[in-house]
Design a protein around this motif. Structure first.
Motif, short mmCIF file in Angstrom:
data_model
loop_
_atom_site.label_atom_id
_atom_site.label_comp_id
_atom_site.label_asym_id
_atom_site.label_seq_id
_atom_site.Cartn_x
_atom_site.Cartn_y
_atom_site.Cartn_z
N ARG A 111 0.81 -1.21 0.00
CA ARG A 111 0.00 0.00 0.00
C ARG A 111 0.85 1.27 0.00
O ARG A 111 0.32 2.38 -0.14
N GLU A 112 2.15 1.10 0.16
CA GLU A 112 3.05 2.25 0.12
C GLU A 112 3.51 2.48 -1.32
O GLU A 112 3.72 1.53 -2.07
N PRO A 113 3.66 3.73 -1.73
CA PRO A 113 4.15 3.98 -3.09
C PRO A 113 5.60 3.55 -3.23
O PRO A 113 6.41 3.72 -2.31
N SER A 114 5.92 2.93 -4.37
CA SER A 114 7.31 2.54 -4.61
C SER A 114 8.14 3.78 -4.89
O SER A 114 7.61 4.83 -5.27
N MET A 115 9.43 3.68 -4.68
CA MET A 115 10.34 4.79 -4.93
C MET A 115 10.84 4.72 -6.36
O MET A 115 11.15 3.63 -6.85
N SER A 116 10.95 5.86 -7.00
CA SER A 116 11.22 5.87 -8.44
C SER A 116 12.65 6.24 -8.80
O SER A 116 12.95 6.46 -9.96
N SER A 117 13.53 6.33 -7.81
CA SER A 117 14.94 6.62 -8.11
C SER A 117 15.85 5.83 -7.19
O SER A 117 15.50 5.56 -6.03
N ILE A 118 17.01 5.47 -7.72
CA ILE A 118 18.01 4.76 -6.91
C ILE A 118 18.49 5.65 -5.78
O ILE A 118 18.72 5.18 -4.66
N ALA A 119 18.65 6.94 -6.04
CA ALA A 119 19.13 7.85 -5.00
C ALA A 119 18.18 7.88 -3.81
O ALA A 119 18.60 7.84 -2.65
N GLU A 120 16.87 7.95 -4.10
CA GLU A 120 15.87 7.98 -3.04
C GLU A 120 15.90 6.67 -2.24
O GLU A 120 15.86 6.68 -0.99
N LEU A 121 15.98 5.56 -2.95
CA LEU A 121 16.07 4.26 -2.28
C LEU A 121 17.33 4.17 -1.43
O LEU A 121 17.31 3.69 -0.29
N ALA A 122 18.47 4.60 -2.00
CA ALA A 122 19.75 4.50 -1.29
C ALA A 122 19.74 5.33 -0.01
O ALA A 122 20.27 4.90 1.03
N ASP A 123 19.15 6.52 -0.07
CA ASP A 123 19.07 7.35 1.13
C ASP A 123 18.25 6.65 2.21
O ASP A 123 18.64 6.62 3.39
N ALA A 124 17.12 6.07 1.82
CA ALA A 124 16.25 5.42 2.79
C ALA A 124 16.88 4.15 3.37
O ALA A 124 16.83 3.91 4.58
N VAL A 125 17.47 3.34 2.50
CA VAL A 125 18.11 2.10 2.97
C VAL A 125 19.26 2.43 3.92
O VAL A 125 19.40 1.81 4.99
N THR A 126 20.08 3.40 3.56
CA THR A 126 21.22 3.77 4.41
C THR A 126 20.75 4.23 5.78
O THR A 126 21.29 3.81 6.81
N ALA A 127 19.72 5.08 5.81
CA ALA A 127 19.21 5.57 7.09
C ALA A 127 18.72 4.43 7.97
O ALA A 127 18.90 4.45 9.19
N ASN A 128 18.12 3.42 7.35
CA ASN A 128 17.60 2.29 8.13
C ASN A 128 18.68 1.28 8.50
O ASN A 128 18.46 0.44 9.39
N LEU A 129 19.83 1.33 7.83
CA LEU A 129 20.94 0.44 8.17
C LEU A 129 21.81 1.00 9.28
O LEU A 129 22.44 0.22 10.02
N LEU A 130 21.89 2.29 9.40
CA LEU A 130 22.82 2.89 10.36
C LEU A 130 22.63 2.36 11.79
O LEU A 130 23.63 2.14 12.49
#
Length: 258
Positions: free
Chosen positions: A63-82
């Motif tokens: 139900r969440e919108p998918s992200m349409s750029s690698i940069a946006e995904l990378a920022d989110a994944v990095t924040a959740n990995l820290l």
């Protein structure tokens, strides 16, 4: 007990390991999900823990919108990995996930966290651009392209109900992968291990070898019979490469950048 998806929407640990020595961050391919790595988590435990990433727009996050750029995904994944970087980590990504893994590794190094290694599977090096626009195709042509890659879940696209559910995330992932443009800059300082099928239409052996130019550390290239989803058939060999690489590392290796 495995993580609660509601508490950990981005990061899934299917087989938590007490005092885990090293974690492998697993990034899915376009249209893929964290559950693809459940067998990987089971096979590597207890030597290596697995942090499988769940992108928005699929399965329990549909139900969440998918992200349409690698940069946006990378920022989110990095924040959740820290929050997980108290334990040394390495990154494995297949196809789009390999490109994403490269960008996440760059961001982690900028944050002072040095990944132990990047395993880049089924993907050409970031500097090897192809002008691909499959995400702009009509539904029938787009689905035909996905099926041509012979992924393990390709048959699910024959189910109209499942297809209607999966198509937005698939198209969003393809858009992210196909609109990605590498911006030249400092290379990674962690080793890169490229893995590729010898007949992969999405990444030639030469394009996989070009990953060597994106690190100042060691580089290895592993080739396997098969196409884009070579790893479905050769999973034991791939897991052996990962396990041997991570468990043979020097014990005093730190995950903090110097």
């Amino acid at each position: 007990m495995a993580d609660n998806p509601e508490a950990q929407p981005w990061i899934r640990r299917y087989h938590p390991i007490p005092d885990v020595p090293v974690n492998l961050v697993c990034l899915p391919y376009a249209g893929g999900s964290a559950s693809y790595f459940f067998p990987v988590s089971r096979a590597l435990a207890p030597r290596v823990g697995v942090l499988a990433v769940q992108y928005p727009g699929r399965q329990d996050r549909r139900r969440e919108p998918s992200m349409s750029s690698i940069a946006e995904l990378a920022d989110a994944v990095t924040a959740n990995l820290l929050p997980h970087t108290d334990v040394p980590l390495a990154i494995f990504g297949h196809s789009m996930g390999a490109t994403l893994g490269f960008e996440v590794a760059l961001r982690l190094e900028s944050a002072g966290v040095a990944p132990l290694a990047l395993f880049a599977s089924g993907r050409r090096a970031p500097s090897c651009h192809r002008d691909e626009r499959y995400h702009l195709l009509g539904d029938d042509e787009f689905v035909a392209e996905i099926k041509s890659l012979s992924g393990t879940n390709a048959h699910l696209l024959d189910d109209e109900e499942l297809l209607a559910t999966a198509l937005p995330a698939l198209r969003g992932d393809y858009r992210a992968a196909e609109t990605y443009r590498y911006e030249p800059g400092p290379p990674l300082h962690c080793p890169i291990h490229a893995l590729v099928g010898e007949s992969d239409p999405k990444a030639t052996v030469a394009e996989a070898r070009a990953w060597a130019g994106h690190t100042t550390a060691d580089f290895t290239l592993h080739t396997y019979p098969g196409g884009h989803f070579y790893l479905d058939e050769h999973a034991p060999r791939v897991l052996d490469v990962i396990s041997r690489t991570l468990t043979a590392r020097p014990r005093d290796l730190s995950n903090t950048a110097k």
